[in-house]
Each structure stands twice: as structure tokens, then as C-alpha cells.
Design an enzyme around this catalytic site. Sequence first.
Site, PDB file in Angstrom:
ATOM      1  N   ASP A 340       0.838  -1.190   0.000  1.00 14.64           N
ATOM      2  CA  ASP A 340       0.000   0.000   0.000  1.00 14.64           C
ATOM      3  C   ASP A 340       0.883   1.253   0.000  1.00 14.64           C
ATOM      4  O   ASP A 340       1.856   1.346   0.758  1.00 14.64           O
ATOM      5  CB  ASP A 340      -0.893  -0.021   1.248  1.00 14.64           C
ATOM      6  CG  ASP A 340      -1.777   1.185   1.363  1.00 14.64           C
ATOM      7  OD1 ASP A 340      -2.649   1.357   0.500  1.00 14.64           O
ATOM      8  OD2 ASP A 340      -1.595   1.970   2.321  1.00 14.64           O
ATOM      9  N   GLU A 376       1.763  -0.419  -5.020  1.00 14.16           N
ATOM     10  CA  GLU A 376       0.839   0.649  -5.358  1.00 14.16           C
ATOM     11  C   GLU A 376       1.735   1.875  -5.539  1.00 14.16           C
ATOM     12  O   GLU A 376       2.194   2.462  -4.547  1.00 14.16           O
ATOM     13  CB  GLU A 376      -0.170   0.887  -4.225  1.00 14.16           C
ATOM     14  CG  GLU A 376      -1.190   1.944  -4.585  1.00 14.16           C
ATOM     15  CD  GLU A 376      -2.172   2.243  -3.461  1.00 14.16           C
ATOM     16  OE1 GLU A 376      -3.361   2.483  -3.754  1.00 14.16           O
ATOM     17  OE2 GLU A 376      -1.763   2.236  -2.282  1.00 14.16           O
TER      18      GLU A 376
END
Length: 673
Positions: A340, A376
Site C-alpha cells: 500500500d 501501489e
Amino acid sequence: MDKSTPYPLGVTLRENGINVAVYSETAEAVDVAVFGEDGGETTHRLDQRSGHVFHGIVPGGVGTRYGFRVHGEWEPGEGLRHNSAKLLLDPYARAVEGSWGAGEETFGHLFDDPEQRNDADSAGSVAKGVVVDPAFDWEGDTAPRVPLADTIVYEVHVKGFTKQHPDVPEEIRGTYAGLAHPAAIQHLLDLGVTTVELLPVHQFVQDSHLGEKGLRNYWGYNSIGFFAPHNEYSAAGDDGSQVREFKEMVKALHAAGLEVVLDVVYNHTAEGNHMGPTLSLKGIDNGSYYRVVEEEPENYFDTTGTGNSLNVSHPAALQLILDSLRYWVTEMHVDGFRFDLATTLTRQWGDAHVHSAFLDIVHQDPVLAPVKLIAEPWDTQGYQVGGFPARWSEWNGKYRDDVRDFWRGQGTLGSLTQRLTGSPDVYEADRRSPLCSVNFLTAHDGFTLADLTAYDEKHNDANGEGNNDGESDNRSWNCGAEGPTDDEGVNALRARQRRNLLTTLLLSSGVPMLLGGDEMGRTQGGNNNAYCQDDEISWFDWDAADADLLTFTRELVALRRETPALRPSWYANEAGPNTVSLRADGKPMGQHEWDDANARAYSIQFQAPGSPTVLLLVNGASNPVEFTVPPAPGGPWKLVVSSDPQQEVGREVAELLVGEWSTTVLRSGTIDG
């Protein structure tokens, strides 16, 4: 008598107790608080220090519940936030018992209030670490090690997937055991995906502001324990049994040939900024683990939008992250990680850098060498799609945006072709392959596929923020009506659009990622930010599944898996280019047509040695288009999949009228080549 050791950090079982080791450059002393069955607390001072590690042998064993009380200065203006009144979670704890308020209480006694810093914590409302037994019979468990070229990722939430599954026993629905149930696994196998990507399962914290509104953190991007599987997803309880249950889940998925990838949140923690609670790292060594503002050490450098960022320029923070990654691979047998806001982890001194310490250390680590690494590639201050090393794959936000744009009538054939062919405009110049692109159209964050075709606007009122949260520009198209409608024409168009988007995704070069539930029409009622909806808005509604869409998706997945031409590892093979594009009349595309917004129809041919050839006929116009198909290279063209229900699957094709807003797939040659 055994002497204590400064490594490994955290708790290690010993014959005469537990070895405890805690890193802190700024602490004056560290006590280990051990809790009895009656909740009573006994503290033990760690009496040895090696470098910046406090360590010692403490009475205890499997099942011991414990925390830390760290002594030192309280000087927020200098970045020091020690407070022995606060019970701190061991950042290396393998399991966590309890929670902090669990949504029903506020964090009052946990916040950094100098006026109350000597108030003792309530033992009943603060989570504790649990010493676990590392022994587990894996019974010869073997990692599937699915090649990237063959990988189809399925992003799913542990709880939401089975919470309402009618064939999963009620007592294990929404848990690790539920995901391991044969009924859940059979759905994945029937669908044909290879890799299950789980939304965060690291121990996370419920947000007090959500609890006050009667809501809960559902997604879990609020980590506090990088080694502990989140205890609320355990059917067996939170006494350490959650670790065994998680391992059983991984073993069951592996036995079915399915990989397990974790969505991990190492960029920040639940402790937030200077107004956030002190739960663990902040009270142990604030400045080593968090990036503070150099000129104002009481404040935090934040590129995550959560209040803090891990200090990845410091060895202690890097060690914590790498120790955690290795633990999940070696002890929990997971097959990879999706990071993330990974760009934050590359910010060595504030700026993102491809040769940051984090990326360099991961690159050379032998334990991590065989597992999947997915970034990401952005954070609140930078968009780095295409900026990660070749070892990494990336969530390709350009893929999502360009494909959505085309199918809502605003994109170009040139942009669509770049995405269908693995985004060479992003990766090829740096000699990276299409496999660096994780192609996705929807994810947990945003509309589901059904909602992408049913709503022009977000509908987040249930989140309690006046519909002001969530992305406003969704690149969506409601096909003529907002939300549910009885208009048969609108519903028919939506059905075609969902199939168009799935066809594009599953025929594109790269690594496709399917949002769990999209294959059967899961809706969130237009909510595009359901992070706080731990309810029917987010959970799979198995009774409402679109069976026809599910069958269509399975057919596309099977086509992809049976056709090597759809899964190139590089942008060209020994026989030449992987793709050929033609106008609808069969003539070569003109240069001006790639960027002509009015050019809405063409064909693209996917080819590779030893593979059937696939021809995708694309019509993004509002009228039918007559296609002249090119000569078939391996026998006649046969129609295998179409989003247009009027097309006859299985028939041979030389010319074809392709309906408005639709895709049709032809194949030449047999599956075995």
C-alpha cells in the site's frame, strides 16, 4: 541459566522463560508487563542492553499476555514521547488479544495529553501481545509459485467474502477458516483465478471517530501489528489461535493450487500524528520509527494522508519491515505482497528514489527473491507508475483510467491499444516487461464493476461525511439512468458494458487483477469509499449473484489460461510483434486514427508461436459496425466469446456485424496449438 540475547527482537521462547528484546535509542529503561488470568499485572525490568536493544529473560511461555512500559523523557517538542503509564504493544508480537476500544469507546486514555500522561491505562481496554507456539505441521505444504505470466489476481476481503456465504457454516463465516472452507475455495477454482490477494490482515485498530458514528474500519488500512494476523478474523479466538487458523487457511489454499498475497501497510501505522494515540512505536522510540519534521520534531512528515509515515531512512524501521516480510514468508508461507502506498517506502530523505534503501534491501534478500512484489506506485505526494525496479510489478493506474475512458466514450483507440498490449509506453523503454503491469479496472477503493456501469456520481451518505469523502471523478457511466432502473434498454447496455470491461481486462497483456465479486455483479449501491462499511454494503451477497455474468467471466478466464498469445512475457516474440491492429474494414490503421476521438471501432490480433491466435473486435460506438476480419492463420475464425447476446458462439466467421457498445472474440487454431 540461559543468558538473554538482543536478537531476534520481540519474544522468543526459551527453556527458562521468554527472551524479550526491544529496540530504543531514547528509552531509559523498559519493563515487560505480564498479565495473569485475573488481569493482574506483574512487571519485569529488562536488565541488559546491547547497543540500542534492551533485553532480558522474563517468566512466561506459550499463552503469556504481555506489553511494554517504556521509561524516558516526555518532550514532544524534541520528538520524545515516552510515558511508562501507557501499556505499549510489542511491535514484534505474533498475536494480539483484545483491542483498543473496539469502536464502542473513545481512545481518551491513550492519547498524548501531557496533563494526563501519568494516568494508568485500563487493563480491560488495551490490547496485549500473546506469546504463541511457533510449531505447526504444514504437512509438506508447497508454494504454488505461479509464474507472473500465468497469474490472475483476485482481490478480496477475508470477512466480506464468506460473511453471507450460504454453504459456509455460520460459525466460521467471515474468518480465515471461512475462506479455507471447501465451498469458498471451490468458487475460486471454478472461476479460474490463481492468486488470492487479501486486503490487510495485519492487526489493525478501529478508529475512534468511526466508532462514535456507529461505523467500523472495514478495509483495515490502520495497522499496528506487522507480525500478527488480525484477531477479529479468527473463528478460534484471539488467544494465539488466530495464528494457527491463518496457517490452516494458507495450507488449504495452497493444496488447491492457489497463492496467497497480502496487501500490507508498512507506510504508516494507526498511531497517527501528534494528536493520535500512543499504542506502540510512538512510545518506544518515536524518532527512529517515524519520520518527524526536522524543524518541528513534535510534528510528523506525512505522505500517506493518515498523520504519519514510517521512517524508512532509519535502520530500526527498515529492520521492522524486513523482519515482518520474512516472517510472513518463512513462518506463514504467504506467496507475495502488495505494498500500500509503496512510494512512501522509497522516500529515503523525503523524495521518492528507485535506489532507496528499502528497494535495495528487498532486492537482495534471498527469502523474498521467489515471492511476488506488487507496488501501489503512488502516495499523497507522488505518482510513480513505471518508476519501480524491474523486479516489481505495479498497480497500473493508467490502465484503469484509459480503459474506463474508452468504454464511457471519451478515450481513444491509441490509448486503449497501449493498455491492451501491456502498456509499452510505460515499461518498454526501460526494458521492463508487460508483467510489470498489474492491470485492473476496479479495486476495493472505488466503484465495483456493477456500480461503474450504473452510477455517474458517488453515493457515500452512509459514511456519515455528507457525501464529501471518496473520489468524485470516477470515469464511470450510468448508461442512461442513475442507480437501479426498470428500463430494459439501460439494463441491457449495462450488461454489455460489464462484459466489455471484463473482456478488455482478461485479454490484455500483463497481470490481470479482478476485484472480488465483480464476476457476479456485486454492488455497493454507488458507495465508492466503503472503508467504514462492515456490513451488507461491502459483504458479498451470494443470493443476488448474476449467474450469467459469472459464467461469462469463467469463459474469459479459461480463454486466457488456454491461450499463451494472451500472456506474453515480453513485447515481441521470436516471430515478430505480439499484436496486429486493423480498422474495421480490415485495412491498416492510419496514424491519425489512433488519436481520433471519433474512431471507435477496430480489431486487435494476439499471436504467439505454439498458441491459437485471438482476434478481438472492439466496437465502442453507439451504432453497429460491419467488420471484415483478416485471413485466419490457423484454420477458420470461430466466435468464442461476445458481450453481444445476439452473437452465435461457436460459428465460423469471415465477416461480422458487431453491435453497438460491444466486443466479440474470435479464435483461430486449436487450444493445444
